[in-house]
Design a protein around this motif. Structure first.
Motif, PDB file in Angstrom:
ATOM      1  N   MET A  25       0.834  -1.195   0.000  1.00 16.13           N
ATOM      2  CA  MET A  25       0.000   0.000   0.000  1.00 16.13           C
ATOM      3  C   MET A  25       0.878   1.257   0.000  1.00 16.13           C
ATOM      4  O   MET A  25       1.840   1.340   0.756  1.00 16.13           O
ATOM      5  CB  MET A  25      -0.900   0.019   1.238  1.00 16.13           C
ATOM      6  N   ARG A  26       0.506   2.215  -0.834  1.00 14.77           N
ATOM      7  CA  ARG A  26       1.295   3.447  -0.947  1.00 14.77           C
ATOM      8  C   ARG A  26       0.501   4.613  -0.357  1.00 14.77           C
ATOM      9  O   ARG A  26      -0.668   4.822  -0.711  1.00 14.77           O
ATOM     10  CB  ARG A  26       1.640   3.712  -2.406  1.00 14.77           C
ATOM     11  N   ILE A  27       1.154   5.358   0.536  1.00 22.23           N
ATOM     12  CA  ILE A  27       0.522   6.483   1.224  1.00 22.23           C
ATOM     13  C   ILE A  27       1.280   7.763   0.915  1.00 22.23           C
ATOM     14  O   ILE A  27       2.516   7.774   0.894  1.00 22.23           O
ATOM     15  CB  ILE A  27       0.503   6.246   2.749  1.00 22.23           C
ATOM     16  N   LEU A  28       0.540   8.840   0.687  1.00 21.00           N
ATOM     17  CA  LEU A  28       1.156  10.155   0.551  1.00 21.00           C
ATOM     18  C   LEU A  28       0.893  10.935   1.831  1.00 21.00           C
ATOM     19  O   LEU A  28      -0.256  11.146   2.228  1.00 21.00           O
ATOM     20  CB  LEU A  28       0.572  10.919  -0.640  1.00 21.00           C
ATOM     21  N   LEU A  29       1.968  11.354   2.498  1.00 20.65           N
ATOM     22  CA  LEU A  29       1.883  12.153   3.713  1.00 20.65           C
ATOM     23  C   LEU A  29       2.248  13.591   3.360  1.00 20.65           C
ATOM     24  O   LEU A  29       3.355  13.852   2.883  1.00 20.65           O
ATOM     25  CB  LEU A  29       2.842  11.603   4.771  1.00 20.65           C
ATOM     26  N   VAL A  30       1.324  14.511   3.594  1.00 29.70           N
ATOM     27  CA  VAL A  30       1.545  15.932   3.289  1.00 29.70           C
ATOM     28  C   VAL A  30       1.514  16.689   4.605  1.00 29.70           C
ATOM     29  O   VAL A  30       0.452  16.898   5.195  1.00 29.70           O
ATOM     30  CB  VAL A  30       0.478  16.471   2.318  1.00 29.70           C
ATOM     31  N   GLU A  31       2.681  17.107   5.067  1.00 24.04           N
ATOM     32  CA  GLU A  31       2.820  17.725   6.387  1.00 24.04           C
ATOM     33  C   GLU A  31       4.009  18.676   6.356  1.00 24.04           C
ATOM     34  O   GLU A  31       5.114  18.270   5.981  1.00 24.04           O
ATOM     35  CB  GLU A  31       3.018  16.631   7.444  1.00 24.04           C
ATOM     36  N   ASP A  32       3.782  19.941   6.738  1.00 27.14           N
ATOM     37  CA  ASP A  32       4.866  20.922   6.660  1.00 27.14           C
ATOM     38  C   ASP A  32       5.752  20.942   7.902  1.00 27.14           C
ATOM     39  O   ASP A  32       6.799  21.585   7.910  1.00 27.14           O
ATOM     40  CB  ASP A  32       4.308  22.322   6.393  1.00 27.14           C
ATOM     41  N   ASP A  33       5.356  20.252   8.957  1.00 22.08           N
ATOM     42  CA  ASP A  33       6.209  20.102  10.133  1.00 22.08           C
ATOM     43  C   ASP A  33       7.183  18.956   9.850  1.00 22.08           C
ATOM     44  O   ASP A  33       6.801  17.779   9.879  1.00 22.08           O
ATOM     45  CB  ASP A  33       5.341  19.787  11.362  1.00 22.08           C
ATOM     46  N   HIS A  34       8.439  19.290   9.558  1.00 17.73           N
ATOM     47  CA  HIS A  34       9.407  18.277   9.137  1.00 17.73           C
ATOM     48  C   HIS A  34       9.620  17.202  10.195  1.00 17.73           C
ATOM     49  O   HIS A  34       9.722  16.014   9.862  1.00 17.73           O
ATOM     50  CB  HIS A  34      10.740  18.949   8.790  1.00 17.73           C
ATOM     51  N   HIS A  35       9.707  17.604  11.445  1.00 17.67           N
ATOM     52  CA  HIS A  35       9.932  16.621  12.514  1.00 17.67           C
ATOM     53  C   HIS A  35       8.776  15.632  12.582  1.00 17.67           C
ATOM     54  O   HIS A  35       8.983  14.410  12.662  1.00 17.67           O
ATOM     55  CB  HIS A  35      10.102  17.335  13.859  1.00 17.67           C
ATOM     56  N   LEU A  36       7.547  16.142  12.547  1.00 19.23           N
ATOM     57  CA  LEU A  36       6.374  15.269  12.601  1.00 19.23           C
ATOM     58  C   LEU A  36       6.300  14.390  11.353  1.00 19.23           C
ATOM     59  O   LEU A  36       5.979  13.195  11.442  1.00 19.23           O
ATOM     60  CB  LEU A  36       5.103  16.108  12.723  1.00 19.23           C
ATOM     61  N   ALA A  37       6.618  14.965  10.194  1.00 20.10           N
ATOM     62  CA  ALA A  37       6.552  14.201   8.948  1.00 20.10           C
ATOM     63  C   ALA A  37       7.530  13.027   8.969  1.00 20.10           C
ATOM     64  O   ALA A  37       7.190  11.913   8.563  1.00 20.10           O
ATOM     65  CB  ALA A  37       6.852  15.114   7.763  1.00 20.10           C
ATOM     66  N   VAL A  38       8.741  13.285   9.459  1.00 19.54           N
ATOM     67  CA  VAL A  38       9.742  12.210   9.526  1.00 19.54           C
ATOM     68  C   VAL A  38       9.294  11.123  10.500  1.00 19.54           C
ATOM     69  O   VAL A  38       9.379   9.923  10.209  1.00 19.54           O
ATOM     70  CB  VAL A  38      11.111  12.774   9.945  1.00 19.54           C
ATOM     71  N   SER A  39       8.775  11.527  11.661  1.00 23.06           N
ATOM     72  CA  SER A  39       8.325  10.553  12.661  1.00 23.06           C
ATOM     73  C   SER A  39       7.186   9.700  12.128  1.00 23.06           C
ATOM     74  O   SER A  39       7.179   8.470  12.292  1.00 23.06           O
ATOM     75  CB  SER A  39       7.872  11.280  13.935  1.00 23.06           C
ATOM     76  N   LEU A  40       6.216  10.349  11.468  1.00 23.70           N
ATOM     77  CA  LEU A  40       5.070   9.614  10.935  1.00 23.70           C
ATOM     78  C   LEU A  40       5.483   8.677   9.806  1.00 23.70           C
ATOM     79  O   LEU A  40       5.011   7.538   9.724  1.00 23.70           O
ATOM     80  CB  LEU A  40       4.005  10.593  10.434  1.00 23.70           C
ATOM     81  N   SER A  41       6.357   9.155   8.923  1.00 22.42           N
ATOM     82  CA  SER A  41       6.767   8.320   7.791  1.00 22.42           C
ATOM     83  C   SER A  41       7.522   7.087   8.275  1.00 22.42           C
ATOM     84  O   SER A  41       7.348   5.988   7.740  1.00 22.42           O
ATOM     85  CB  SER A  41       7.622   9.117   6.802  1.00 22.42           C
ATOM     86  N   GLU A  42       8.342   7.248   9.309  1.00 26.06           N
ATOM     87  CA  GLU A  42       9.070   6.102   9.869  1.00 26.06           C
ATOM     88  C   GLU A  42       8.102   5.113  10.513  1.00 26.06           C
ATOM     89  O   GLU A  42       8.244   3.886  10.370  1.00 26.06           O
ATOM     90  CB  GLU A  42      10.106   6.581  10.885  1.00 26.06           C
ATOM     91  N   ALA A  43       7.104   5.635  11.243  1.00 23.50           N
ATOM     92  CA  ALA A  43       6.130   4.764  11.893  1.00 23.50           C
ATOM     93  C   ALA A  43       5.294   4.004  10.860  1.00 23.50           C
ATOM     94  O   ALA A  43       5.010   2.809  11.030  1.00 23.50           O
ATOM     95  CB  ALA A  43       5.214   5.593  12.802  1.00 23.50           C
ATOM     96  N   LEU A  44       4.924   4.662   9.782  1.00 24.89           N
ATOM     97  CA  LEU A  44       4.126   4.009   8.743  1.00 24.89           C
ATOM     98  C   LEU A  44       4.965   3.000   7.961  1.00 24.89           C
ATOM     99  O   LEU A  44       4.471   1.938   7.569  1.00 24.89           O
ATOM    100  CB  LEU A  44       3.542   5.063   7.803  1.00 24.89           C
ATOM    101  N   ALA A  45       6.229   3.337   7.729  1.00 25.65           N
ATOM    102  CA  ALA A  45       7.119   2.397   7.043  1.00 25.65           C
ATOM    103  C   ALA A  45       7.290   1.127   7.873  1.00 25.65           C
ATOM    104  O   ALA A  45       7.393   0.029   7.325  1.00 25.65           O
ATOM    105  CB  ALA A  45       8.469   3.050   6.773  1.00 25.65           C
ATOM    106  N   ALA A  46       7.297   1.278   9.207  1.00 26.11           N
ATOM    107  CA  ALA A  46       7.402   0.115  10.084  1.00 26.11           C
ATOM    108  C   ALA A  46       6.173  -0.784   9.984  1.00 26.11           C
ATOM    109  O   ALA A  46       6.242  -1.973  10.291  1.00 26.11           O
ATOM    110  CB  ALA A  46       7.596   0.563  11.533  1.00 26.11           C
TER     111      ALA A  46
END
Length: 224
Positions: free
Chosen positions: A1-22
């Motif tokens: 499944m492919r997800i697009l995360l659109v978030e301008d808070d870089h710290h939050l975006a990195v944390s969320l992308s890592e959690a979703l990748a897991a």
């Protein structure tokens, strides 16, 4: 499944992308609405996480654009504003759900799973190609009932091949389908994963050409 995360808070975006990748999702990240729209027009996404307040193009406008272009993929809006008016605006724009920051990560992942299930025309079923079986829901792979242990990328490549059957998939197509847009590896990476995947299939009893190479074009599963 492919997800697009659109978030301008870089710290939050990195944390969320890592959690979703897991959770074995392929995640592309955009930090403003303009780049997000480029991604949306380039690739089909199974789900989109949109922050409401974004530079250049806001999340509500992005969601409206998607719906006006006939895109029905689930949209989960993220916002720091917790009022009924804001929620109504998001739902009216075409969002499927709304979460207020700060949110619990486990709740977000549960909401994503629920939206993905709702967005599927049919529930996940076991894929089969000859004696090979792959279950997308449990990540189990067997050949003639012999379990095969695969890495997440090997599993994703095999699932992609099984969903396309005899269609030839190029290395570029496999890269675009499975790896992140921001930092894709070279095509030799696909070749290395396929080599390992073939070896594991062979050890389980599959034909050594179970995954065929169509020279100059790409890969496909052998006829059964």
């Amino acid at each position: 499944m492919r997800i697009l995360l659109v978030e301008d808070d870089h710290h939050l975006a990195v944390s969320l992308s890592e959690a979703l990748a897991a959770q074995r999702y392929t995640v592309d990240v955009a930090y403003d609405g303009a780049v997000a729209w480029q991604h949306m027009t380039l690739l089909p996404y199974d789900l989109m996480l949109l922050d409401v307040t974004l530079p250049l193009v806001d999340g509500l406008t992005l969601c409206q654009r998607l719906r006006s272009h006939g895109v029905s993929s689930p949209v989960l809006m993220l916002t720091a504003r917790d009022t009924s008016t804001d929620k109504v605006a998001g739902l009216d724009a075409g969002a499927d759900a709304y979460m207020v920051k700060p949110f619990d990560l486990s709740e977000l992942i549960a909401q994503i799973r629920a939206l993905l299930r709702r967005g599927q025309m049919t529930p996940p079923t076991t894929l089969q190609w000859g004696d090979l079986e792959l279950n997308p829901a449990t990540y189990d792979v067997t050949y003639q009932e012999t379990p095969i242990r695969l890495t997440p990328k090997e599993f994703a490549i095999l699932e992609l091949l099984m969903r396309h059957g005899r269609r030839v998939l190029s290395r570029h197509f496999i890269l675009e389908s499975i790896w992140h847009l921001e930092d894709p590896p070279g095509e030799e990476t696909v070749k290395a994963h396929l080599k390992a995947l073939r070896q594991k299939l062979k050890q389980a009893g599959a034909h050594r050409h179970f995954i065929e190479t169509v020279h100059g074009l790409g890969y496909r599963l052998m006829a059964v």
